[in-house]
Design an enzyme around this catalytic site. Sequence first.
Site, mmCIF file in Angstrom:
data_model
loop_
_atom_site.group_PDB
_atom_site.id
_atom_site.type_symbol
_atom_site.label_atom_id
_atom_site.label_comp_id
_atom_site.label_asym_id
_atom_site.label_seq_id
_atom_site.Cartn_x
_atom_site.Cartn_y
_atom_site.Cartn_z
ATOM 1 N N ASP A 262 4.357 112.833 21.900
ATOM 2 C CA ASP A 262 2.932 112.883 22.232
ATOM 3 C C ASP A 262 2.325 111.506 22.510
ATOM 4 O O ASP A 262 1.105 111.382 22.666
ATOM 5 C CB ASP A 262 2.156 113.621 21.137
ATOM 6 C CG ASP A 262 2.430 115.123 21.197
ATOM 7 O OD1 ASP A 262 2.701 115.631 22.310
ATOM 8 O OD2 ASP A 262 2.381 115.782 20.152
ATOM 9 N N ASP B 93 4.496 121.851 25.255
ATOM 10 C CA ASP B 93 3.402 120.872 25.248
ATOM 11 C C ASP B 93 3.771 119.585 25.987
ATOM 12 O O ASP B 93 2.909 118.878 26.510
ATOM 13 C CB ASP B 93 3.004 120.490 23.807
ATOM 14 C CG ASP B 93 3.039 121.652 22.827
ATOM 15 O OD1 ASP B 93 3.869 122.561 23.027
ATOM 16 O OD2 ASP B 93 2.272 121.641 21.869
HETATM 17 N N1 GLY Z 1 0.729 119.943 20.698
HETATM 18 C C1 GLY Z 1 0.442 120.785 19.598
HETATM 19 C C2 GLY Z 1 -0.604 121.793 19.850
HETATM 20 O O1 GLY Z 1 -0.950 122.130 20.955
HETATM 21 O O2 GLY Z 1 -1.123 122.299 18.871
#
Ligand code: GLY
Length: 381
Positions: A98, A155
């Site tokens: 992330d 994600d």
């Molecule tokens: N990336 C984690 C979520 O969308 O909760």
Amino acid sequence: MQALLQNHESFISGVWDNIEKKAETIANRIKDGMPFTTVNGVYDDWQDNASWWTNTFWTGTLWLLFKETGIESYKQYAQSIEKKMDAVLHDYDELHHDVGFMWLLSSVLNYELTGDKEARSRAMLAASVLSSRFNMAGGFIRAWNGDYAGWAIIDCMMNVPLLYWASVQCKDDRFKYIGMMHADKTMKDFIRADGSVNHIVVFDENNGEILDIPRGQGYESGSSWSRGQSWAVYGFAQSYHWTGKTEYLDAAKRVAHYALTCLSQTGYVPLCDYRQPADSDLLDSSAGAITACGLIEIAKAVPEAEKSLYLQGALSIIKALDASCAIWDNSDEAFLTNGTSAFHLSNPKHRSEVRNGALVYGDYYFIEAICKLKELLKLSA
Ligand code: GLY
């Protein structure tokens, strides 16, 4: 598309006025904090857990506000948060995939809006970290640290735009190729034939074969976590934008068609999982806001005859969120309620568990969607 936009002009500017008014009050309270959710109506602060993946969504909101209003304090708060994030950028073991979200919404926006060279350097460093998570034998970007060598999650399609951006910056496609290899693998192994997507796929890290498809943040394995679908819609739309590869646009459209069909069953406010049991009342407004951003990007990319399908979808979602999730008074600092972090609670007392409440990324993408609609209106005037 022009007529459709103009029919909604007063709605869009009305929502923007509400955003601007509310933003002024809450920005002067949150300042350079790192909010995630609200507790008793007040945004919390995660500065004690600086590598938390949502820590720059408020920064992103500040940059959107600065771009629209020119108010200096928004820029100053955003730049101050970015500097605090330097401690994370130099703490290798704390970094995860992330880094895409984290530095796209801070340093990349800073650089794009102010030309700050230090910000560019931070974002290039984050792109290098993200590239180093690519598993060449498996063809995917590893999501998390610890005992999760073969784990990839949908994600990550929102992290790969950092790689596309970095390639443009250094005039070398090596970052872009990593992003595309991950997008190709995701297209093949995450998107199901009906347009729904898996949240997590566990690969054999030595050859990329699928070992397992665990439940993730949705109801169960094989169900359809709505935020996962939204990451796919917006993520593939962005991969198309940066690479021009038509298969990515087709993938975004396929997931979008599935999501729009599900959304039409619930008045365009997403359930937490499009396949959750009928007696569950869990919603996820953040999935709606993210889907709307993706639909607007698809509308920009397709030929004129197709545009209104996607733009109307985005408008239906934003109108539904405004009508039943937006908080325009001072009862809560969040812009949206009805966000849910995951269908199942893994640790009910943990502060990351949110059920039908505020999520800072829901706020961010809702405001981003309105900014995109404002931009389209300007272009069509
Ligand atoms: N990336 C984690 C979520 O969308 O909760």
